[in-house]
Design an enzyme around this catalytic site. Structure first.
Site, PDB file in Angstrom:
ATOM      1  N   TYR A   1       0.851  -1.204   0.000  1.00  0.00           N
ATOM      2  CA  TYR A   1       0.000   0.000   0.000  1.00  0.00           C
ATOM      3  C   TYR A   1       0.883   1.249   0.000  1.00  0.00           C
ATOM      4  O   TYR A   1       0.617   2.225  -0.705  1.00  0.00           O
ATOM      5  CB  TYR A   1      -0.919  -0.039   1.229  1.00  0.00           C
TER       6      TYR A   1
ATOM      7  N   SER B   1      -2.892  13.473   8.113  1.00  0.00           N
ATOM      8  CA  SER B   1      -3.907  13.228   7.081  1.00  0.00           C
ATOM      9  C   SER B   1      -5.316  13.159   7.677  1.00  0.00           C
ATOM     10  O   SER B   1      -5.494  12.729   8.817  1.00  0.00           O
ATOM     11  CB  SER B   1      -3.583  11.902   6.394  1.00  0.00           C
TER      12      SER B   1
ATOM     13  N   GLN C   1      -4.198  17.998   6.999  1.00  0.00           N
ATOM     14  CA  GLN C   1      -4.589  17.850   5.587  1.00  0.00           C
ATOM     15  C   GLN C   1      -6.067  17.494   5.502  1.00  0.00           C
ATOM     16  O   GLN C   1      -6.533  16.577   6.175  1.00  0.00           O
ATOM     17  CB  GLN C   1      -3.741  16.754   4.928  1.00  0.00           C
TER      18      GLN C   1
ATOM     19  N   TYR D   1      -9.459  16.376   3.280  1.00  0.00           N
ATOM     20  CA  TYR D   1     -10.180  15.881   2.104  1.00  0.00           C
ATOM     21  C   TYR D   1     -11.611  16.358   2.251  1.00  0.00           C
ATOM     22  O   TYR D   1     -12.175  16.291   3.357  1.00  0.00           O
ATOM     23  CB  TYR D   1     -10.204  14.358   2.079  1.00  0.00           C
TER      24      TYR D   1
ATOM     25  N   THR E   1      -6.148  18.835  -0.050  1.00  0.00           N
ATOM     26  CA  THR E   1      -5.714  17.957  -1.146  1.00  0.00           C
ATOM     27  C   THR E   1      -6.819  17.876  -2.196  1.00  0.00           C
ATOM     28  O   THR E   1      -7.971  17.554  -1.884  1.00  0.00           O
ATOM     29  CB  THR E   1      -5.366  16.560  -0.609  1.00  0.00           C
TER      30      THR E   1
ATOM     31  N   ARG F   1      -5.075   1.338  -7.344  1.00  0.00           N
ATOM     32  CA  ARG F   1      -3.751   0.820  -6.959  1.00  0.00           C
ATOM     33  C   ARG F   1      -3.876  -0.692  -6.962  1.00  0.00           C
ATOM     34  O   ARG F   1      -4.502  -1.281  -6.086  1.00  0.00           O
ATOM     35  CB  ARG F   1      -3.352   1.381  -5.604  1.00  0.00           C
TER      36      ARG F   1
ATOM     37  N   LYS G   1      -2.869  21.234  -2.252  1.00  0.00           N
ATOM     38  CA  LYS G   1      -1.938  20.142  -2.572  1.00  0.00           C
ATOM     39  C   LYS G   1      -2.480  19.298  -3.718  1.00  0.00           C
ATOM     40  O   LYS G   1      -3.635  18.852  -3.668  1.00  0.00           O
ATOM     41  CB  LYS G   1      -1.753  19.256  -1.338  1.00  0.00           C
TER      42      LYS G   1
ATOM     43  N   HIS H   1       0.343  13.170  -6.042  1.00  0.00           N
ATOM     44  CA  HIS H   1      -0.038  12.220  -5.001  1.00  0.00           C
ATOM     45  C   HIS H   1       0.940  11.032  -4.966  1.00  0.00           C
ATOM     46  O   HIS H   1       0.555   9.890  -4.728  1.00  0.00           O
ATOM     47  CB  HIS H   1      -1.468  11.732  -5.233  1.00  0.00           C
TER      48      HIS H   1
ATOM     49  N   ARG I   1       0.081   8.093  -7.286  1.00  0.00           N
ATOM     50  CA  ARG I   1      -0.990   7.192  -6.827  1.00  0.00           C
ATOM     51  C   ARG I   1      -2.325   7.536  -7.460  1.00  0.00           C
ATOM     52  O   ARG I   1      -3.330   6.904  -7.182  1.00  0.00           O
ATOM     53  CB  ARG I   1      -1.109   7.274  -5.297  1.00  0.00           C
TER      54      ARG I   1
HETATM   55  C1  FMN Z   1       0.819   5.425   1.781  1.00  0.00           C
HETATM   56  C2  FMN Z   1       0.486   6.793   1.314  1.00  0.00           C
HETATM   57  C3  FMN Z   1      -0.679   7.396   1.775  1.00  0.00           C
HETATM   58  C4  FMN Z   1      -0.989   8.699   1.367  1.00  0.00           C
HETATM   59  N1  FMN Z   1      -2.095   9.311   1.893  1.00  0.00           N
HETATM   60  C5  FMN Z   1      -2.330  10.624   1.611  1.00  0.00           C
HETATM   61  C6  FMN Z   1      -3.355  11.319   2.281  1.00  0.00           C
HETATM   62  O1  FMN Z   1      -4.056  10.787   3.122  1.00  0.00           O
HETATM   63  N2  FMN Z   1      -3.537  12.618   1.948  1.00  0.00           N
HETATM   64  C7  FMN Z   1      -2.767  13.265   1.016  1.00  0.00           C
HETATM   65  O2  FMN Z   1      -2.980  14.444   0.740  1.00  0.00           O
HETATM   66  N3  FMN Z   1      -1.782  12.610   0.374  1.00  0.00           N
HETATM   67  C8  FMN Z   1      -1.524  11.321   0.670  1.00  0.00           C
HETATM   68  N4  FMN Z   1      -0.475  10.672   0.075  1.00  0.00           N
HETATM   69  C9  FMN Z   1       0.405  11.416  -0.836  1.00  0.00           C
HETATM   70  C10 FMN Z   1       1.548  12.084  -0.062  1.00  0.00           C
HETATM   71  O3  FMN Z   1       1.086  13.147   0.721  1.00  0.00           O
HETATM   72  C11 FMN Z   1       2.614  12.639  -0.998  1.00  0.00           C
HETATM   73  O4  FMN Z   1       1.985  13.458  -1.960  1.00  0.00           O
HETATM   74  C12 FMN Z   1       3.413  11.552  -1.712  1.00  0.00           C
HETATM   75  O5  FMN Z   1       3.665  10.472  -0.846  1.00  0.00           O
HETATM   76  C13 FMN Z   1       4.740  12.110  -2.198  1.00  0.00           C
HETATM   77  O6  FMN Z   1       5.464  11.153  -2.891  1.00  0.00           O
HETATM   78  P1  FMN Z   1       6.647  10.251  -2.235  1.00  0.00           P
HETATM   79  O7  FMN Z   1       5.938   9.185  -1.449  1.00  0.00           O
HETATM   80  O8  FMN Z   1       7.355   9.735  -3.402  1.00  0.00           O
HETATM   81  O9  FMN Z   1       7.454  11.153  -1.329  1.00  0.00           O
HETATM   82  C14 FMN Z   1      -0.158   9.375   0.455  1.00  0.00           C
HETATM   83  C15 FMN Z   1       1.006   8.754  -0.007  1.00  0.00           C
HETATM   84  C16 FMN Z   1       1.337   7.475   0.423  1.00  0.00           C
HETATM   85  C17 FMN Z   1       2.601   6.847  -0.067  1.00  0.00           C
END
Ligand code: FMN
Length: 378
Positions: free
Chosen positions: A25, A107, A128, A130, A156, A165, A251, A275, A278
């Site tokens: 994940y 988050s 953050q 949503y 976000t 995913r 964001k 993101h 993702r």
């Molecule tokens: C496991 C996971 C959960 C995430 N959950 C959120 C989230 O809840 N809210 C959000 O704005 N971004 C979320 N993101 C995105 C991160 O805030 C961020 O944009 C991203 O991880 C940056 O890329 P990097 O993992 O390569 O550093 C998530 C990323 C990951 C890897």
């Protein structure tokens, strides 16, 4: 004793300690992972100019982020379900960030709640948001963040619908995690995780469990599609701007036009982000989008960057291309999975050291003086 001196080392330890469904994940992106991979490869492809015979004895990584001095130009990105990577993961990461002197962002879909983190920390943390279908609940989250003293709201905007995913779907990632026939063997080989998370009291959405129905969900993406509001527009952004008295950061911006609009409507900061690869697969890497956004914003708000940061060199490259600071997602999660709070501290230390050495070798002393000139065109 094993020497851990890179984020890749922490990732490897986390891979062995965290159950597969949770590690994957964290570790993967959406669809064919084109954007996820480009985040990494485009950062790697940038090169520094090596400069010599400059006195580099007085190095400083300190930088102001939204009016507060940070020990380096880095913040911890909001990541959902961090408390499943390690018991009380959000609290531990917030404590590590506080001790290190960098901002931590919680988050909406965290395991530890706003109040849990507030109670366990003294430094103000970011929240953050949503936008959920239940707008009353969304507003109540903002009130709770304000009551907890959060100075910054990160809205976000890149997930009105959830990108697939593939690993999560295959692994049947459920919240709270379940012991099934399929994952029993895997969990049995991760005893410290099982003891921590499965025996712990927090293992579902801490901020949402009390008020949002259907929190015992089969899969994460199903849950997102039932709860997140796909009808969110700039009007909602304006409304949130009116309501939130602190700093507001948007964001998930990759496009110059969107960046301009956000600034016009009062954003204090813009996070260039896809993101972490993702969401929209096939979108440009964050680092490719950064210069256009920096140009569009033209100093009217702070520009932040995330996506692919795995080293101090990566942070320095983002700063060179105009980011005020970077956010890290997976790099800190690998540390957390490897060794809890100490692992997050290790991740921060590793990246700070790498950044400091690279800063010196490009002939700079102060990260605030970094310009695109430290990058090579060759
Ligand atoms: C496991 C996971 C959960 C995430 N959950 C959120 C989230 O809840 N809210 C959000 O704005 N971004 C979320 N993101 C995105 C991160 O805030 C961020 O944009 C991203 O991880 C940056 O890329 P990097 O993992 O390569 O550093 C998530 C990323 C990951 C890897």
């Amino acid at each position: 004793m094993r020497v851990l001196n890179s984020i890749a080392d922490l990732r490897e330890v986390a891979r062995r300690r965290v159950p597969r469904s949770i590690f994957e994940y964290v570790d993967h992106g959406s669809y064919d992972e084109l954007t996820f991979n480009r985040n990494l490869s485009d950062l790697k492809a940038l090169r520094f100019r090596q400069r010599v015979l400059v006195d580099v004895t007085s190095q400083s990584l300190r930088k102001d982020i939204l009016g507060v001095t940070s020990s380096m130009p880095l913040a911890i990105a909001p990541t959902g379900l961090t408390g499943l990577v390690h018991r009380d993961g959000e609290i531990l990461a917030a404590q590590a960030a506080e001790a290190f002197g960098v901002p931590f962002c919680l988050s909406t879909v965290s395991v530890c709640s706003i109040e849990d983190v507030r109670e366990a920390t003294t430094a103000p943390f970011w929240f953050q948001l949503y936008v959920m279908k239940d707008r009353g609940y969304t507003a109540s989250l903002m009130d709770r963040a304000e009551a907890a003293g959060c100075p910054v709201l990160l809205l976000t905007v890149d997930i009105p619908v959830s990108g697939l995913r593939r690993r999560d779907a295959k692994n049947g990632l459920a919240v709270p995690p379940r012991l099934t026939l399929r994952n029993a063997l895997d969990i049995a080989t991760k005893p410290s995780w099982a003891f921590g998370v499965m025996m712990g009291k927090r293992k579902t959405f801490g901020n949402l469990a009390a008020a949002v129905p259907h929190t015992g969900v089969a899969t994460l993406s199903q849950w997102i599609s039932t709860q997140f509001d796909a009808s969110v527009t700039w009007k909602d952004f304006e409304e949130i701007r009116r309501r939130w008295k602190g700093k507001l950061v948007i964001k998930g911006i990759l496009d110059a036009e969107d960046a301009k609009r956000a600034v016009l409507l009062g954003a204090d900061g813009v996070v260039v982000s896809n993101h972490g690869g993702r969401q929209l697969d096939g979108a440009p890497s964050s680092i490719a989008a950064l210069p256009r956004v920096v140009e569009a914003v033209a100093g009217r708000s702070e520009v932040f960057f995330d996506g692919g940061i795995r080293s101090g060199q990566d942070i320095l490259k983002a700063v060179a291309l105009g980011a005020n600071a970077a956010l890290t997602g997976r790099a800190f999660l690998y540390g957390l999975g490897a060794a809890g709070r100490a692992g997050v501290t290790s991740a921060l230390e590793i990246m700070a050291r790498e950044m400091q050495v690279s800063l010196a070798l490009t002939g700079c002393n102060d990260v605030r003086d970094v310009t695109p000139e430290i990058l090579s065109r060759d």
